[in-house]
Structures are given as structure tokens and as C-alpha cells.
Design a protein around this motif. Structure first.
Motif, PDB file in Angstrom:
ATOM      1  N   ASN A   1     -95.579 -59.090  57.473  1.00  0.00           N
ATOM      2  CA  ASN A   1     -95.045 -58.163  57.831  1.00  0.00           C
ATOM      3  C   ASN A   1     -93.447 -58.558  58.171  1.00  0.00           C
ATOM      4  N   GLN A   2     -92.833 -59.503  57.817  1.00  0.00           N
ATOM      5  CA  GLN A   2     -91.335 -59.800  57.966  1.00  0.00           C
ATOM      6  C   GLN A   2     -90.846 -60.539  56.589  1.00  0.00           C
ATOM      7  N   TYR A   3     -89.647 -59.670  56.004  1.00  0.00           N
ATOM      8  CA  TYR A   3     -89.104 -59.843  55.058  1.00  0.00           C
ATOM      9  C   TYR A   3     -87.568 -60.466  55.150  1.00  0.00           C
ATOM     10  N   ALA A   4     -86.923 -61.202  54.368  1.00  0.00           N
ATOM     11  CA  ALA A   4     -85.536 -61.214  54.195  1.00  0.00           C
ATOM     12  C   ALA A   4     -85.083 -60.974  52.816  1.00  0.00           C
ATOM     13  N   ILE A   5     -83.884 -60.235  52.601  1.00  0.00           N
ATOM     14  CA  ILE A   5     -83.076 -60.244  51.431  1.00  0.00           C
ATOM     15  C   ILE A   5     -81.831 -60.770  51.645  1.00  0.00           C
ATOM     16  N   THR A   6     -81.654 -61.671  50.483  1.00  0.00           N
ATOM     17  CA  THR A   6     -80.370 -62.499  50.857  1.00  0.00           C
ATOM     18  C   THR A   6     -79.716 -62.404  49.536  1.00  0.00           C
ATOM     19  N   LEU A   7     -78.209 -62.038  49.538  1.00  0.00           N
ATOM     20  CA  LEU A   7     -77.313 -61.777  48.383  1.00  0.00           C
ATOM     21  C   LEU A   7     -76.243 -62.758  48.657  1.00  0.00           C
ATOM     22  N   ALA A   8     -75.897 -63.332  47.019  1.00  0.00           N
ATOM     23  CA  ALA A   8     -74.932 -64.172  47.173  1.00  0.00           C
ATOM     24  C   ALA A   8     -73.563 -63.518  47.144  1.00  0.00           C
ATOM     25  N   VAL A   9     -72.629 -63.559  48.110  1.00  0.00           N
ATOM     26  CA  VAL A   9     -71.366 -62.720  48.295  1.00  0.00           C
ATOM     27  C   VAL A   9     -70.303 -63.507  48.385  1.00  0.00           C
ATOM     28  N   ALA A  10     -70.307 -64.785  47.763  1.00  0.00           N
ATOM     29  CA  ALA A  10     -69.156 -65.700  48.034  1.00  0.00           C
ATOM     30  C   ALA A  10     -67.760 -65.171  47.732  1.00  0.00           C
ATOM     31  N   GLY A  11     -67.114 -65.222  48.758  1.00  0.00           N
ATOM     32  CA  GLY A  11     -65.676 -64.965  48.799  1.00  0.00           C
ATOM     33  C   GLY A  11     -65.297 -63.786  49.716  1.00  0.00           C
ATOM     34  N   PHE A  12     -66.604 -63.021  50.136  1.00  0.00           N
ATOM     35  CA  PHE A  12     -66.547 -61.844  50.953  1.00  0.00           C
ATOM     36  C   PHE A  12     -66.524 -62.426  52.379  1.00  0.00           C
TER      37      PHE A  12
ATOM     38  N   PRO B   1     -76.244 -61.663  42.755  1.00  0.00           N
ATOM     39  CA  PRO B   1     -77.343 -61.743  42.577  1.00  0.00           C
ATOM     40  C   PRO B   1     -77.948 -61.925  44.141  1.00  0.00           C
ATOM     41  N   TYR B   2     -79.685 -61.853  44.101  1.00  0.00           N
ATOM     42  CA  TYR B   2     -80.262 -61.504  45.449  1.00  0.00           C
ATOM     43  C   TYR B   2     -81.512 -62.266  45.344  1.00  0.00           C
ATOM     44  N   ASN B   3     -82.179 -62.401  46.529  1.00  0.00           N
ATOM     45  CA  ASN B   3     -83.723 -63.112  46.640  1.00  0.00           C
ATOM     46  C   ASN B   3     -84.098 -62.008  47.438  1.00  0.00           C
ATOM     47  N   ILE B   4     -85.413 -61.720  47.359  1.00  0.00           N
ATOM     48  CA  ILE B   4     -86.114 -60.977  48.620  1.00  0.00           C
ATOM     49  C   ILE B   4     -87.284 -61.776  48.787  1.00  0.00           C
ATOM     50  N   GLU B   5     -87.323 -62.307  50.122  1.00  0.00           N
ATOM     51  CA  GLU B   5     -88.548 -63.478  50.430  1.00  0.00           C
ATOM     52  C   GLU B   5     -89.474 -62.772  51.619  1.00  0.00           C
ATOM     53  N   LEU B   6     -90.374 -62.992  51.649  1.00  0.00           N
ATOM     54  CA  LEU B   6     -91.675 -62.925  52.371  1.00  0.00           C
ATOM     55  C   LEU B   6     -91.518 -64.113  53.509  1.00  0.00           C
ATOM     56  N   ILE B   7     -91.348 -63.751  54.780  1.00  0.00           N
ATOM     57  CA  ILE B   7     -90.766 -64.996  55.856  1.00  0.00           C
ATOM     58  C   ILE B   7     -92.292 -65.272  56.300  1.00  0.00           C
ATOM     59  N   ALA B   8     -92.974 -64.070  57.001  1.00  0.00           N
ATOM     60  CA  ALA B   8     -94.221 -64.126  57.423  1.00  0.00           C
ATOM     61  C   ALA B   8     -94.963 -62.800  57.233  1.00  0.00           C
TER      62      ALA B   8
END
Length: 155
Positions: A47-58, A38-45
């Protein structure tokens, strides 16, 4: 499911190949697609973004991040375990994955961080000066504008 023919778009436009390809890929159903990880795509500011992926165990060494032709690819593969373990219930996913994200023009990766099982990839949109809007001041008379235009054309 009904399909949409995008070939007229290819025939009547120039320079929109990437957009047409994105539309085509989005409309095509991928039966092998899963929701892992699963992942999130977030607007930080702006023109600034973040993609966060749940990679537990990696671990960092198990993950790979690449950008090629406007596509961000995040993949993970666990090394083979030497010992065989016997599970009574196995609910924690420990399988290889690959996620792809199509990036708009002028998007750059600023870095990546792995903390508490979450991989965050930072992105920023850097618009070139030539493409930014420009304010034109009003002040010269039409006669002066015409004189400047003919002077520059003669040079």
C-alpha cells in the motif's frame, strides 16, 4: 488500428464510470504523447508507492504537482532565459512538460522531494476501516442468532 466500443459497458453498469473512462483513454492513441520526462512507478511496501520523474535542470519553483478527481498531474515549465545562448549541439531537453497519472480510490499523496534531478512523489493507499475485511467469530447457536436478530429488529 481497431477501436473498441465501450458504450455497452456504460449502459449496463452503475458506478464504474471512472473505470470505463480509464479504459477508453488507454485505448485511445495519443499522437502527441512523448516519453519526456522518463519516470518510474515503484512499489515501496504494501500500500505504499513512489513515482519518480527525471527532471534534470528543473528547480522546485519550475515544477507544479496537483491532484484533482483522482488524477495526479506533474508539470514543469522553465522561465524564459534573458540571454540568448549559442549551442553547437543541444541534447539536454529544456522544454515544458506535463505528465498525468490516474490514481486508484483511496490513494493519497504523502509528499514530494526533488534531489539530484529526480522528483519523487510518495503515495499511500489508505483503506477505510469499513472496507477492510472483518473476521466473524463462530460460537453462538443458530437459536441465539435468531433471537438476537428479532430482538434488534423490535428495537
Amino acid at each position: 488500428m481497431a477501436t473498441i466500443d465501450l458504450s455497452p459497458l456504460y449502459r449496463s453498469s452503475v458506478g464504474f464510470d471512472r473505470m470505463a473512462s480509464l479504459l477508453d483513454a488507454a485505448l485511445r492513441s495519443d499522437t502527441g504523447a512523448t516519453g519526456y520526462p522518463p519516470y518510474n512507478i515503484e512499489l515501496i511496501a504494501e500500500n505504499q508507492y513512489a513515482i519518480t520523474l527525471a527532471v534534470a535542470g528543473f528547480e522546485e519553483s519550475d515544477l507544479e504537482i496537483e491532484v484533482e478527481n483522482g488524477v495526479l498531474r506533474v508539470s514543469g515549465k522553465k522561465p524564459e532565459e534573458g540571454e540568448q545562448r549559442e549551442f553547437l549541439h543541444r541534447g539536454i531537453a529544456n522544454r515544458a512538460f506535463e505528465r498525468k497519472f490516474s490514481l486508484a480510490e483511496h490513494i493519497e499523496i504523502t509528499g514530494a522531494a526533488l534531489k539530484n534531478g529526480l522528483l519523487t512523489v510518495g503515495l499511500i493507499k489508505r483503506i477505510p476501516e469499513a472496507m477492510k475485511p472483518k473476521r466473524i467469530s463462530i460460537g453462538a447457536s443458530p437459536k441465539e442468532l435468531l433471537e438476537n436478530r428479532t430482538t434488534k429488529a423490535a428495537e
